[in-house]
Design a protein around this motif. Structure first.
Motif, PDB file in Angstrom:
ATOM      1  N   PHE A   1       0.835  -1.199   0.000  1.00 15.40           N
ATOM      2  CA  PHE A   1       0.000   0.000   0.000  1.00 15.40           C
ATOM      3  C   PHE A   1       0.872   1.253   0.000  1.00 15.40           C
ATOM      4  O   PHE A   1       1.890   1.308   0.698  1.00 15.40           O
ATOM      5  CB  PHE A   1      -0.893   0.040   1.242  1.00 15.40           C
ATOM      6  CG  PHE A   1      -2.033  -0.933   1.215  1.00 15.40           C
ATOM      7  CD1 PHE A   1      -3.214  -0.624   0.555  1.00 15.40           C
ATOM      8  CD2 PHE A   1      -1.927  -2.168   1.844  1.00 15.40           C
ATOM      9  CE1 PHE A   1      -4.276  -1.515   0.532  1.00 15.40           C
ATOM     10  CE2 PHE A   1      -2.977  -3.062   1.826  1.00 15.40           C
ATOM     11  CZ  PHE A   1      -4.157  -2.743   1.166  1.00 15.40           C
ATOM     12  N   GLU A   2       0.444   2.235  -0.775  1.00 10.40           N
ATOM     13  CA  GLU A   2       1.113   3.533  -0.751  1.00 10.40           C
ATOM     14  C   GLU A   2       0.584   4.415   0.372  1.00 10.40           C
ATOM     15  O   GLU A   2       1.297   5.293   0.869  1.00 10.40           O
ATOM     16  CB  GLU A   2       0.932   4.248  -2.095  1.00 10.40           C
ATOM     17  CG  GLU A   2       1.613   3.537  -3.258  1.00 10.40           C
ATOM     18  CD  GLU A   2       1.460   4.304  -4.561  1.00 10.40           C
ATOM     19  OE1 GLU A   2       0.830   5.395  -4.531  1.00 10.40           O
ATOM     20  OE2 GLU A   2       1.971   3.831  -5.589  1.00 10.40           O
ATOM     21  N   GLU A   3      -0.681   4.203   0.758  1.00 12.57           N
ATOM     22  CA  GLU A   3      -1.283   5.020   1.813  1.00 12.57           C
ATOM     23  C   GLU A   3      -0.548   4.798   3.136  1.00 12.57           C
ATOM     24  O   GLU A   3      -0.255   3.659   3.509  1.00 12.57           O
ATOM     25  CB  GLU A   3      -2.755   4.664   2.007  1.00 12.57           C
ATOM     26  CG  GLU A   3      -3.621   4.898   0.791  1.00 12.57           C
ATOM     27  CD  GLU A   3      -3.724   3.688  -0.110  1.00 12.57           C
ATOM     28  OE1 GLU A   3      -4.744   3.553  -0.802  1.00 12.57           O
ATOM     29  OE2 GLU A   3      -2.771   2.865  -0.125  1.00 12.57           O
ATOM     30  N   PRO A   4      -0.256   5.856   3.878  1.00  7.76           N
ATOM     31  CA  PRO A   4       0.493   5.698   5.130  1.00  7.76           C
ATOM     32  C   PRO A   4      -0.286   5.020   6.247  1.00  7.76           C
ATOM     33  O   PRO A   4       0.324   4.544   7.211  1.00  7.76           O
ATOM     34  CB  PRO A   4       0.843   7.148   5.504  1.00  7.76           C
ATOM     35  CG  PRO A   4      -0.219   7.973   4.847  1.00  7.76           C
ATOM     36  CD  PRO A   4      -0.541   7.268   3.565  1.00  7.76           C
ATOM     37  N   ASP A   5      -1.641   4.981   6.128  1.00  9.39           N
ATOM     38  CA  ASP A   5      -2.437   4.378   7.197  1.00  9.39           C
ATOM     39  C   ASP A   5      -2.935   2.973   6.851  1.00  9.39           C
ATOM     40  O   ASP A   5      -3.895   2.479   7.437  1.00  9.39           O
ATOM     41  CB  ASP A   5      -3.629   5.279   7.535  1.00  9.39           C
ATOM     42  CG  ASP A   5      -4.576   5.464   6.354  1.00  9.39           C
ATOM     43  OD1 ASP A   5      -4.187   5.119   5.217  1.00  9.39           O
ATOM     44  OD2 ASP A   5      -5.700   5.953   6.580  1.00  9.39           O
ATOM     45  N   ARG A   6      -2.304   2.317   5.900  1.00  8.80           N
ATOM     46  CA  ARG A   6      -2.637   0.941   5.540  1.00  8.80           C
ATOM     47  C   ARG A   6      -1.372   0.103   5.608  1.00  8.80           C
ATOM     48  O   ARG A   6      -0.281   0.613   5.413  1.00  8.80           O
ATOM     49  CB  ARG A   6      -3.236   0.891   4.113  1.00  8.80           C
ATOM     50  CG  ARG A   6      -4.477   1.724   3.948  1.00  8.80           C
ATOM     51  CD  ARG A   6      -5.722   1.113   4.575  1.00  8.80           C
ATOM     52  NE  ARG A   6      -6.226   0.000   3.780  1.00  8.80           N
ATOM     53  CZ  ARG A   6      -7.037   0.108   2.734  1.00  8.80           C
ATOM     54  NH1 ARG A   6      -7.422   1.322   2.332  1.00  8.80           N
ATOM     55  NH2 ARG A   6      -7.471  -0.957   2.099  1.00  8.80           N
ATOM     56  N   PRO A   7      -1.526  -1.210   5.884  1.00  8.12           N
ATOM     57  CA  PRO A   7      -2.758  -1.982   5.988  1.00  8.12           C
ATOM     58  C   PRO A   7      -3.425  -1.840   7.353  1.00  8.12           C
ATOM     59  O   PRO A   7      -2.782  -1.472   8.333  1.00  8.12           O
ATOM     60  CB  PRO A   7      -2.266  -3.416   5.770  1.00  8.12           C
ATOM     61  CG  PRO A   7      -0.878  -3.409   6.339  1.00  8.12           C
ATOM     62  CD  PRO A   7      -0.314  -2.065   6.000  1.00  8.12           C
ATOM     63  N   GLN A   8      -4.723  -2.171   7.373  1.00 10.38           N
ATOM     64  CA  GLN A   8      -5.512  -2.193   8.590  1.00 10.38           C
ATOM     65  C   GLN A   8      -6.221  -3.541   8.686  1.00 10.38           C
ATOM     66  O   GLN A   8      -6.713  -4.051   7.676  1.00 10.38           O
ATOM     67  CB  GLN A   8      -6.551  -1.077   8.588  1.00 10.38           C
ATOM     68  CG  GLN A   8      -5.978   0.329   8.568  1.00 10.38           C
ATOM     69  CD  GLN A   8      -7.063   1.386   8.509  1.00 10.38           C
ATOM     70  OE1 GLN A   8      -8.201   1.157   8.907  1.00 10.38           O
ATOM     71  NE2 GLN A   8      -6.717   2.559   7.989  1.00 10.38           N
ATOM     72  N   PRO A   9      -6.326  -4.139   9.876  1.00  9.55           N
ATOM     73  CA  PRO A   9      -6.941  -5.456  10.003  1.00  9.55           C
ATOM     74  C   PRO A   9      -8.340  -5.554   9.416  1.00  9.55           C
ATOM     75  O   PRO A   9      -8.624  -6.466   8.620  1.00  9.55           O
ATOM     76  CB  PRO A   9      -6.941  -5.708  11.515  1.00  9.55           C
ATOM     77  CG  PRO A   9      -5.759  -4.939  12.005  1.00  9.55           C
ATOM     78  CD  PRO A   9      -5.721  -3.704  11.153  1.00  9.55           C
ATOM     79  N   ARG A  10      -9.229  -4.649   9.768  1.00 11.64           N
ATOM     80  CA  ARG A  10     -10.619  -4.778   9.317  1.00 11.64           C
ATOM     81  C   ARG A  10     -10.744  -4.632   7.805  1.00 11.64           C
ATOM     82  O   ARG A  10     -11.578  -5.273   7.168  1.00 11.64           O
ATOM     83  CB  ARG A  10     -11.510  -3.751  10.025  1.00 11.64           C
ATOM     84  CG  ARG A  10     -13.006  -3.995   9.793  1.00 11.64           C
ATOM     85  CD  ARG A  10     -13.846  -3.041  10.596  1.00 11.64           C
ATOM     86  NE  ARG A  10     -13.616  -1.653  10.209  1.00 11.64           N
ATOM     87  CZ  ARG A  10     -14.215  -0.617  10.795  1.00 11.64           C
ATOM     88  NH1 ARG A  10     -15.043  -0.825  11.803  1.00 11.64           N
ATOM     89  NH2 ARG A  10     -13.970   0.608  10.396  1.00 11.64           N
ATOM     90  N   LEU A  11      -9.906  -3.791   7.215  1.00 15.35           N
ATOM     91  CA  LEU A  11     -10.005  -3.510   5.779  1.00 15.35           C
ATOM     92  C   LEU A  11      -9.236  -4.494   4.916  1.00 15.35           C
ATOM     93  O   LEU A  11      -9.629  -4.760   3.776  1.00 15.35           O
ATOM     94  CB  LEU A  11      -9.501  -2.095   5.494  1.00 15.35           C
ATOM     95  CG  LEU A  11     -10.239  -0.941   6.169  1.00 15.35           C
ATOM     96  CD1 LEU A  11      -9.601   0.380   5.773  1.00 15.35           C
ATOM     97  CD2 LEU A  11     -11.719  -0.955   5.821  1.00 15.35           C
ATOM     98  N   ASP A  12      -8.142  -5.041   5.428  1.00 21.37           N
ATOM     99  CA  ASP A  12      -7.188  -5.709   4.544  1.00 21.37           C
ATOM    100  C   ASP A  12      -6.884  -7.169   4.886  1.00 21.37           C
ATOM    101  O   ASP A  12      -6.147  -7.819   4.147  1.00 21.37           O
ATOM    102  CB  ASP A  12      -5.877  -4.915   4.520  1.00 21.37           C
ATOM    103  CG  ASP A  12      -6.105  -3.465   4.118  1.00 21.37           C
ATOM    104  OD1 ASP A  12      -6.815  -3.236   3.123  1.00 21.37           O
ATOM    105  OD2 ASP A  12      -5.590  -2.561   4.810  1.00 21.37           O
TER     106      ASP A  12
END
Length: 344
Positions: free
Chosen positions: A282-293
């Motif tokens: 992921f390029e986004e600084p707030d990913r990965p996230q458990p619920r989303l990914d």
């Protein structure tokens, strides 16, 4: 032709995930389910408190649960998947191997034994050749293969990608989901509004298993990697998905862009359950996230993000679904490897 398989410890959390994955599998046919003596003789529907996020498969619901012993499993079962507690596995798994069964095990016992391959197919699938050494040494017609701990398997694929830059040392802090402890492993009073900054034995598993997984197989032994690993393992109030903060020091200078490219280039294995790409970046600084990914590629992908340079290497976050890629899915994938390599 499908391969008949059994599941040892079929009523537990990982056993239920194994059923969820194996029941629709194109190459495997569930032919035996085992559990503790107290459940033997019951239908699976009655013996298991089904808690998986899909209905209990009709094909297994009325199956009779067997005792966890080699003589209780049909001879035409070629492969058994083990999700037994480690103390039980240490006693039972060798007995199955002596009786001619090939065992793909998620249990933690014997993972670091010199003649037992510890495998993530996309990382060190060639270590399966250690089974020839194992069979010669132990006189088994069967064989025992292990997948690593759920926290280790989250981090190691990303480290394998970085090893081209000269992996020297790793520091990792984990935020591990409650499902990793089993259904009754952590009470609600312990974990709600709380974080548990210790998980018994988890740190040692990460620190030792990583060196074996990243090691090299010379045809007779696995030479462990000399990377120094130190881990801090924490339980957080997330249902599924282990998120980890990793600091990797390298001998070569490496940019964040080069590290991201190396991770994204990690290919899957040519096996039914392996994703096309092992690591999703992921390029986004707030990913990965458990619920989303956590369910990327049916829960079999590892994801990474927040990649940045440090003065000595790279810092990043990584995530995997701990009961899919980190447990049941890992065992199924290793079973596919065993079938593909002609060990069944």
């Amino acid at each position: 032709m499908t391969t008949k398989v059994g599941i040892l410890g079929a009523t537990g959390a990982v056993g239920q995930r194994l059923i969820q994955l194996l029941e629709p599998h194109p190459d495997f046919e569930i032919a035996a389910l085992t559990a503790s003596a107290s459940s033997a003789g019951e239908t699976y529907r009655d013996a298991a408190k089904w808690r998986v996020d899909s209905p209990i498969p009709a094909s297994v619901a009325d199956s009779t649960v067997r005792e966890t012993a080699p003589d209780a499993v049909p001879d035409d079962v070629a492969l058994v998947f083990s999700s037994l507690p480690s103390d039980v596995g240490a006693e039972v798994e060798p007995a199955f191997c002596e009786d001619g069964y090939v065992v793909s095990s998620n249990s933690s016992n014997a993972r670091m034994a010199e003649d037992v391959p510890l495998i993530i197919p996309e990382v060190n699938g060639d270590h399966v050749g250690l089974l020839e050494v194992q069979r010669d040494a132990r006189g088994w017609d069967g064989a025992l293969l292990k997948n690593p701990n759920c926290s280790t398997i989250t981090m190691v694929p990303t480290l394998a990608a970085l090893d081209r830059f000269g992996l020297e040392s790793v520091r990792v802090s984990t935020l591990q989901a409650v499902s990793g402890a089993g259904y009754s492993g952590v009470t609600s009073m312990e974990i709600i509004d709380n974080v548990l900054p210790h998980i018994g034995g988890e740190e040692a598993k990460m620190e030792t298993e990583t060196t074996k997984l990243l090691g090299s197989f010379d045809g007779s032994t696995v030479e462990t990697h000399d990377v120094d690993v130190q881990a801090s393992c924490n339980r957080v109030p997330t249902l599924d998905g282990h998120l980890e903060n990793v600091w990797a020091d390298t001998t070569e200078d490496v940019t964040a862009e080069a590290a991201a490219e190396a991770m994204a280039a990690m290919e899957g294995a040519d096996l039914p359950s392996s994703p096309e790409r092992m690591v999703r970046v992921f390029e986004e600084p707030d990913r990965p996230q458990p619920r989303l990914d956590r369910m990327l590629d049916s829960g079999m992908a590892v994801s990474a993000g927040g990649i940045k340079e440090t003065s000595t290497g790279i810092q990043y976050d990584c995530l995997a679904h701990n009961t899919m890629r980190g447990a049941a899915g890992a065992s199924v994938l290793n079973g596919e490897l065993l079938r593909s390599e002609g060990y069944l």
